[in-house]
Design an enzyme around this catalytic site. Structure first.
Site, PDB file in Angstrom:
ATOM      1  CB  ALA A  39       0.961  -1.207  10.021  1.00  0.00           C
ATOM      2  CG  ASN A  40       3.302   1.687   8.860  1.00  0.00           C
ATOM      3  OD1 ASN A  40       3.992   0.811   9.385  1.00  0.00           O
ATOM      4  ND2 ASN A  40       3.131   1.778   7.557  1.00  0.00           N
ATOM      5  N   PRO A  86       0.833  -1.211   0.000  1.00  0.00           N
ATOM      6  CG  PRO A  86       0.042  -1.009   2.183  1.00  0.00           C
ATOM      7  CD  PRO A  86       0.720  -1.964   1.251  1.00  0.00           C
ATOM      8  NE  ARG A 137       1.673  -3.111   5.209  1.00  0.00           N
ATOM      9  CZ  ARG A 137       2.562  -2.294   4.648  1.00  0.00           C
ATOM     10  NH1 ARG A 137       2.431  -0.983   4.758  1.00  0.00           N
ATOM     11  NH2 ARG A 137       3.579  -2.772   3.968  1.00  0.00           N
ATOM     12  CE1 TYR A 155      -0.547   7.731   9.847  1.00  0.00           C
ATOM     13  CE2 TYR A 155       0.227   5.658   8.928  1.00  0.00           C
ATOM     14  CZ  TYR A 155       0.283   7.037   8.981  1.00  0.00           C
ATOM     15  OH  TYR A 155       1.159   7.734   8.179  1.00  0.00           O
ATOM     16  CG  HIS A 162      -3.018   1.247   7.655  1.00  0.00           C
ATOM     17  ND1 HIS A 162      -1.941   0.769   8.371  1.00  0.00           N
ATOM     18  CD2 HIS A 162      -2.552   2.315   6.956  1.00  0.00           C
ATOM     19  CE1 HIS A 162      -0.874   1.522   8.107  1.00  0.00           C
ATOM     20  NE2 HIS A 162      -1.224   2.462   7.257  1.00  0.00           N
ATOM     21  CB  THR A 195      -0.147   7.538   1.029  1.00  0.00           C
ATOM     22  OG1 THR A 195      -0.942   6.777   1.940  1.00  0.00           O
ATOM     23  CG2 THR A 195      -0.663   8.955   0.948  1.00  0.00           C
ATOM     24  CD  GLN A 238      -2.984   0.354   4.207  1.00  0.00           C
ATOM     25  OE1 GLN A 238      -2.707   1.482   3.805  1.00  0.00           O
ATOM     26  NE2 GLN A 238      -2.118  -0.400   4.838  1.00  0.00           N
ATOM     27  N   GLY A 255      11.787  -3.303   2.191  1.00  0.00           N
ATOM     28  CA  GLY A 255      13.132  -3.364   1.623  1.00  0.00           C
ATOM     29  C   GLY A 255      13.452  -4.616   0.829  1.00  0.00           C
ATOM     30  CG  ASN A 299       3.032   8.364  12.121  1.00  0.00           C
ATOM     31  OD1 ASN A 299       3.388   9.492  11.778  1.00  0.00           O
ATOM     32  ND2 ASN A 299       2.447   7.526  11.281  1.00  0.00           N
ATOM     33  N   GLY A 323       7.083  -2.109  -2.251  1.00  0.00           N
ATOM     34  CA  GLY A 323       6.483  -0.790  -2.379  1.00  0.00           C
ATOM     35  C   GLY A 323       7.162   0.025  -3.441  1.00  0.00           C
ATOM     36  NE  ARG A 324      11.241   2.162  -0.547  1.00  0.00           N
ATOM     37  CZ  ARG A 324      12.265   2.035   0.250  1.00  0.00           C
ATOM     38  NH1 ARG A 324      13.002   3.085   0.531  1.00  0.00           N
ATOM     39  NH2 ARG A 324      12.571   0.868   0.780  1.00  0.00           N
TER      40      ARG A 324
HETATM   41  C1  LIG Z   1       5.328   6.744  -1.050  1.00  0.00           C
HETATM   42  C2  LIG Z   1       4.971   5.748   0.010  1.00  0.00           C
HETATM   43  C3  LIG Z   1       3.702   5.734   0.566  1.00  0.00           C
HETATM   44  C4  LIG Z   1       3.338   4.780   1.522  1.00  0.00           C
HETATM   45  N1  LIG Z   1       2.047   4.742   1.980  1.00  0.00           N
HETATM   46  C5  LIG Z   1       1.646   3.733   2.787  1.00  0.00           C
HETATM   47  C6  LIG Z   1       0.264   3.572   3.117  1.00  0.00           C
HETATM   48  O1  LIG Z   1      -0.629   4.318   2.663  1.00  0.00           O
HETATM   49  N2  LIG Z   1      -0.051   2.553   3.941  1.00  0.00           N
HETATM   50  C7  LIG Z   1       0.887   1.693   4.457  1.00  0.00           C
HETATM   51  O2  LIG Z   1       0.534   0.781   5.210  1.00  0.00           O
HETATM   52  N3  LIG Z   1       2.192   1.808   4.131  1.00  0.00           N
HETATM   53  C8  LIG Z   1       2.596   2.785   3.296  1.00  0.00           C
HETATM   54  N4  LIG Z   1       3.899   2.853   2.905  1.00  0.00           N
HETATM   55  C9  LIG Z   1       4.854   1.795   3.316  1.00  0.00           C
HETATM   56  C10 LIG Z   1       4.954   0.702   2.219  1.00  0.00           C
HETATM   57  O3  LIG Z   1       3.742  -0.025   2.127  1.00  0.00           O
HETATM   58  C11 LIG Z   1       6.087  -0.290   2.470  1.00  0.00           C
HETATM   59  O4  LIG Z   1       5.866  -0.987   3.658  1.00  0.00           O
HETATM   60  C12 LIG Z   1       7.446   0.397   2.556  1.00  0.00           C
HETATM   61  O5  LIG Z   1       7.628   1.284   1.450  1.00  0.00           O
HETATM   62  C13 LIG Z   1       8.593  -0.606   2.559  1.00  0.00           C
HETATM   63  O6  LIG Z   1       8.578  -1.383   1.382  1.00  0.00           O
HETATM   64  P1  LIG Z   1       9.623  -1.106   0.178  1.00  0.00           P
HETATM   65  O7  LIG Z   1      10.986  -1.129   0.800  1.00  0.00           O
HETATM   66  O8  LIG Z   1       9.394  -2.250  -0.766  1.00  0.00           O
HETATM   67  O9  LIG Z   1       9.284   0.232  -0.410  1.00  0.00           O
HETATM   68  C14 LIG Z   1       4.286   3.829   1.968  1.00  0.00           C
HETATM   69  C15 LIG Z   1       5.590   3.868   1.434  1.00  0.00           C
HETATM   70  C16 LIG Z   1       5.930   4.792   0.460  1.00  0.00           C
HETATM   71  C17 LIG Z   1       7.323   4.758  -0.135  1.00  0.00           C
END
Ligand SMILES: Cc1cc2nc3c(=O)[nH]c(=O)nc-3n(C[C@H](O)[C@H](O)[C@H](O)COP(=O)(O)O)c2cc1C
Length: 378
Positions: free
Chosen positions: A182-183, A24, A232, A185, A180, A26, A98, A301, A240, A322-323
């Site tokens: 996680a993170n 996911p 998640r 929130y 969601h 944003t 999500q 990662g 946060n 993600g990225r």
């Molecule tokens: C631009 C961006 C936006 C993200 N938005 C969310 C989100 O809306 N919800 C969420 O649970 N994680 C969000 N994440 C975290 C990613 O889901 C992911 O866990 C994180 O980027 C690590 O994975 P990666 O190393 O493959 O990028 C976001 C990450 C990035 C880079």
């Protein structure tokens, strides 16, 4: 190297053609907070993922912590999302929504009647950011306001809000939803024993701190069925402004047991290594898995090699990236063919900047075609 990443996976009856999940993300591209044709294009370009998990979708106006995030609480938003799910399905993909409430990580300018954001307590998230308008009306990352602690009745209402949003998501054509939790929130704020000092049934003991996310999970499962609901979590996350707490490991293993009892479609572990947090303690994933035996996704990662290695270890079923999906709409195809990956530009991760850094990353074939055209001109 084995190639389990590209093997299909049966997720509670939904067949995923490969084990690469789009995490996911944003992207804050929706100026009117309604998904539009560009949103549909962005997700359908990425339909080669085994499963797409949408960006965080606010379930209510009060659940918003960022400008330009397309929600799921108005008829217009639901209609917009149905165009997105149609486009993804037409391109052969699958997509979960999500469901997101930021809790205290918000700013009064985003809240109904400019009220304070809400959370388990009135403790402010200082080391955190809400993407909102400053006093001059300019958008930017702003320290969240001091929140107001939710009343017990309001928590009960929020459980229903999540169930309603899940129903709306299914009606809009999503294949399922991800809660969601996680993170840092809303739900993570309740789970965290250093922050949650409530004296009602939603604070104090581990069982009480897990009550709100689990009641929500139960309500959403009752509404749309366990095979359509993922969750998640980010054990040991510090994002946060969450601090370490005394019974942290025990809290998460208890959570694993509760999730085992419910067996949602999947549990998605978000490792915050890439968000500046420490890695989950060594062996934690193994002890989580000893208790929870259902479908497990992890994000944080991964690349092709580490994803394959993690699948070979046998603890994980699916790998979320993600990225890499930002810059490579055809990520799965590229990895499978051994083509090089493009790098995502951080400058264009967020913001109402249209197609730039969103839908304008080419596939490998498109990139090659442009290169060949340039070479033949030269
Ligand atoms: C631009 C961006 C936006 C993200 N938005 C969310 C989100 O809306 N919800 C969420 O649970 N994680 C969000 N994440 C975290 C990613 O889901 C992911 O866990 C994180 O980027 C690590 O994975 P990666 O190393 O493959 O990028 C976001 C990450 C990035 C880079």
């Amino acid at each position: 190297m084995t190639h389990r990443l590209f093997e299909p996976y049966d997720m509670g009856g939904l067949t995923l053609p490969n084990r690469v999940v789009m995490a996911p993300m944003t992207r804050a591209r929706a100026e009117g907070e309604v998904p539009d044709a560009l949103t549909a294009r962005y997700y359908s370009q990425r339909a080669g993922a085994g499963l797409i998990i949408s960006e965080g979708v606010p379930i209510s106006r009060a659940g918003r912590g960022f400008l330009y995030t397309p929600g799921l609480f108005t008829a217009e938003q639901a209609e917009g999302w149905s165009r997105v799910t149609e486009a993804v399905h037409a391109a052969g993909g699958r997509i979960f929504a999500q469901l997101w409430h930021v809790g205290r990580v918000s700013h009064h300018s985003l809240q109904p009647e400019a009220a304070a954001p809400v959370g388990p307590t009135d403790e402010r998230a200082v080391n955190a950011g809400s993407f909102a308008r400053d006093a001059d009306g300019n958008p930017g990352m702003i320290t969240p306001d001091t929140p107001r602690a939710l009343t017990t009745d309001e928590i009960v209402d929020l459980v229903s809000d999540f169930a309603r949003a899940a129903r709306t998501a299914i009606d809009a054509g999503f294949d399922g939803v991800e809660i969601h939790a996680a993170n840092g929130y809303l739900f993570d704020q309740f789970i965290n024993g250093a922050l949650n000092d409530r004296e009602d049934q939603y604070g104090g003991s581990i069982a009480n701190r897990l009550r709100f996310p689990l009641e929500t999970l139960d309500a959403v499962i009752a509404e749309i069925g366990a095979d359509k609901v993922g969750i998640r979590i980010s054990p040991f996350g510090r994002f946060n402004d969450l601090a370490a707490f005394a019974d942290e490991g025990e809290t998460w293993v208890t959570m694993a047991g509760e999730l085992e009892a419910r067996r949602p479609a999947y549990v998605h572990l978000s490792d915050q290594l890439t968000l500046g947090a420490e890695k989950m303690p060594d062996g934690f994933a193994a002890s989580f898995c000893q208790t929870y035996g259902g479908t497990l996704i992890a994000a944080g990662g991964f690349d092709q090699a580490t994803g394959e290695a993690a699948l070979a270890d046998g603890e994980l079923d699916l790998i979320a990236m993600g990225r890499p999906f930002i810059a490579n709409p055809d990520l799965v195809e590229r990895m499978q063919a051994g083509h090089p990956l493009a790098e995502a530009n951080r400058e264009t991760f967020y913001g109402p900047i249209g197609a730039r850094g969103y839908t304008d990353y080419p596939t490998y074939a498109e990139q090659q075609a442009v290169q060949q055209a340039q070479e033949s001109e030269a």
